[in-house]
Design an enzyme around this catalytic site. Structure first.
Site, PDB file in Angstrom:
ATOM      1  N   CYS A 264      41.499  42.449  41.259  1.00 52.94           N
ATOM      2  CA  CYS A 264      41.339  41.790  42.377  1.00 52.94           C
ATOM      3  C   CYS A 264      42.132  40.376  42.744  1.00 52.94           C
ATOM      4  O   CYS A 264      43.222  40.511  43.312  1.00 52.94           O
ATOM      5  CB  CYS A 264      39.783  41.242  42.222  1.00 52.94           C
ATOM      6  SG  CYS A 264      39.007  40.506  43.468  1.00 52.94           S
TER       7      CYS A 264
ATOM      8  N   LYS B   4      41.454  40.753  32.505  1.00 52.69           N
ATOM      9  CA  LYS B   4      41.966  40.066  33.761  1.00 52.69           C
ATOM     10  C   LYS B   4      42.338  38.568  33.203  1.00 52.69           C
ATOM     11  O   LYS B   4      41.673  37.950  32.505  1.00 52.69           O
ATOM     12  CB  LYS B   4      40.870  39.888  34.827  1.00 52.69           C
ATOM     13  CG  LYS B   4      41.211  39.236  36.095  1.00 52.69           C
ATOM     14  CD  LYS B   4      40.145  39.189  36.963  1.00 52.69           C
ATOM     15  CE  LYS B   4      40.596  38.533  38.213  1.00 52.69           C
ATOM     16  NZ  LYS B   4      39.468  38.742  39.276  1.00 52.69           N
TER      17      LYS B   4
ATOM     18  N   GLU C  18      37.567  48.222  40.734  1.00 51.85           N
ATOM     19  CA  GLU C  18      37.078  47.189  39.915  1.00 51.85           C
ATOM     20  C   GLU C  18      35.517  47.491  39.214  1.00 51.85           C
ATOM     21  O   GLU C  18      34.781  47.510  40.144  1.00 51.85           O
ATOM     22  CB  GLU C  18      37.079  45.728  40.515  1.00 51.85           C
ATOM     23  CG  GLU C  18      36.776  44.678  39.500  1.00 51.85           C
ATOM     24  CD  GLU C  18      37.013  43.258  40.106  1.00 51.85           C
ATOM     25  OE1 GLU C  18      36.732  42.241  39.669  1.00 51.85           O
ATOM     26  OE2 GLU C  18      36.955  43.346  41.475  1.00 51.85           O
TER      27      GLU C  18
END
Length: 511
Positions: free
Chosen positions: A382, A330, A269
């Site tokens: 994540c 995301k 990430e």
């Protein structure tokens, strides 16, 4: 032992201790029977309590569970949010006190509307249904906080075989049902038929889990993909330092250039710590390197979208260069880490509300998957991997799962290992291989049974090499998701509610 089920501090303190057992059943401890013990103590402690006392009994249980199980939040606030010890402690206590109501309100509902003390089997089934409803609610309310689910304790336990059938939800339901049935078994001994049914309900799911453990629900969709995952181990205080950008880009480039005989190179990430458009030259050059290796490079990178009014929106993203295509933005953002709720009021109050890169926008729904080497890859950035239903929707369209993360925020706490366990559960639920690339651990390859087959230890810079097999086919959970189990829970709760409202002579139908 009657004091356990009476109002007052002794019972509340036991509930606090019972809640604190929750993280011991999960990673990194994995004493899974404690999940049953913890819930059994709560169930026993709620027996006979009036609504208000039950609410506080549930609250103390939740305070113990979240206080012990999410203590890593203190690390983020104090170590990286620059909050003093008193302020970090106060914020942590406030957070724990708030999320403890996730257990308080269902406990009140249980006491007021659902508990049926004179129907041990029906009571146990209704309690398990309420527990499932609680976990489902936690995954949705205020964007969700799906942490510390009881079902995660069974990642490699006897119920692991049920996970591809009903997800972590089914595992949680069975654990809660088992806890309540164990408490109620002594009350069933005088009743032969009820005792037999109780034993079937208690032992049957565990036997089914053992029988199905290792069953292959999916099969290969092609040749193995050779994977290289890079763990840069960049210190968080350097991550967003403008003076360190070049060093970080050089590090990932230099660790990747020597790699040969590879299909996928994966960086963590925000491994590229500048905006995608600002790094276009670098990413283009790395794409050429990947092409020369007949490989795809997948990396985390923040993405800027320029709006017509001259303003911009920013996203946490993953992009593919080389023999692949796609950029994913995301969707599930971390409160205070990636966006600040009520930011007009909170920005500037303390450093914790002004963390770097904490102004991301949410990516759109229904984005296409990433493509690499001819396969569809389901991306999770994540926190997204902890949402079972969200993850299942992407997994059902893919052949390989990919999650990238930066768990440096949680230091040496248990948080990163809990996070890893949830990623492993997603692989088990979907029957697919998962590639996990993180900044400082745990980077690894996870097989379709949720087992880690390769990994780099935490807090070390390293290069992981291994193979993953693209998979096709759908597990029952990917096909039907939580809906059959949610429907069963709804029927059981309605059954309990109706049974409670009937006159005693009418309750036999619902007992």
């Amino acid at each position: 032992m009657r004091w356990i089920s009476r109002p007052g501090w002794p019972g509340h303190l036991l509930a606090l201790a019972a809640g604190a057992l929750t993280p011991l059943a999960l990673a990194p401890f994995d004493y899974w029977p404690l999940a049953i013990l913890s819930i059994a103590l709560l169930y026993l402690g709620l027996r006979g309590l009036p609504g208000k006392s039950a609410l506080w009994r549930g609250w103390w249980y939740g305070f113990g569970a979240f206080g012990a199980g999410t203590s890593w939040i203190y690390v983020s606030i104090h170590d990286y949010g620059a909050a003093s010890v008193p302020l970090a402690s106060l914020l942590m206590l406030g957070f724990t006190a708030g999320v403890a109501f996730f257990f308080a309100l269902p406990a009140w509902l249980w006491a007021r509307c659902l508990r049926r003390d004179n129907a041990p089997l029906g009571d146990a089934l209704a309690f398990a249904a309420l527990w499932l409803a609680l976990e489902l609610f936690r995954s949705w309310f205020l964007t969700g906080f799906p942490w510390l689910y009881a079902g995660y304790s069974q990642l490699q336990g006897p119920l692991a075989g049920l996970v591809p059938v009903g997800g972590v939800w089914l595992s949680s339901f069975v654990i809660a049902l088992s806890a309540a049935l164990l408490v109620n078994l002594p009350r069933l001994f005088p009743h032969g038929a009820s005792l037999l049914l109780g034993l079937v309900l208690l032992l049957g799911p565990w036997a089914a889990g053992l029988y199905l453990k290792g069953h292959a629900w999916t099969h290969s969709a092609g040749e193995p993909l050779r994977v290289v995952a890079i763990q840069g181990n960049i210190a968080q205080e350097l991550k967003w330092d403008p003076n360190q950008v070049r060093a970080q880009l050089d590090l990932y480039r230099d660790l990747s250039l020597p790699q040969q005989d590879v299909d996928l190179i994966v960086w963590p990430e925000t491994a590229v710590p500048i905006l995608q458009d600002m790094a276009s030259g670098y990413l283009g050059a790395m794409g050429q390197v990947a092409d020369e290796k007949n490989a795809a490079l997948i990396t985390g990178v923040p993405v800027r979208e320029r709006l017509t009014d001259g303003k911009s929106r920013y996203f946490n993203g993953i992009t593919v260069v080389g023999e692949g295509a796609g950029t994913y933005l995301k969707q599930k953002l971390v409160p205070f880490g990636e966006y600040v709720p009520l930011q007009d009021l909170l920005r500037g109050l303390i450093a914790f509300f002004d963390l770097p890169m904490s102004d991301f926008a949410r990516g759109p729904a229904d984005q296409p998957l990433l493509k690499a080497k001819g396969y569809e890859i389901a991306p999770y950035i994540c926190y997204e991997v902890v949402y079972p239903e969200f993850a299942a929707a992407l997994a059902a369209q893919s052949q390989v799962l990919l999650t990238v993360s930066n768990d440096t925020w949680f230091g040496t706490s248990i948080g990163p290992l809990q996070h890893l366990q949830m990623a492993q559960m997603r692989a088990l639920e979907s029957g697919r291989w998962m590639i996990r690339a993180t900044n400082n651990g745990v980077t690894g390859l996870i097989d379709p049974y949720g087992r880690i087959v390769r990994q780099i230890p935490q807090f070390q810079q390293g290069i992981l090499r291994g193979e993953v097999i693209p998979m096709q086919g759908l597990t029952p959970y990917l096909q039907y998701r939580v809906w059959p189990l949610a429907g069963l829970a709804g029927v059981l709760l309605l059954w309990a509610l109706l049974g409670r409202q009937l006159r005693p002579q009418e309750r036999r139908l619902f007992g």
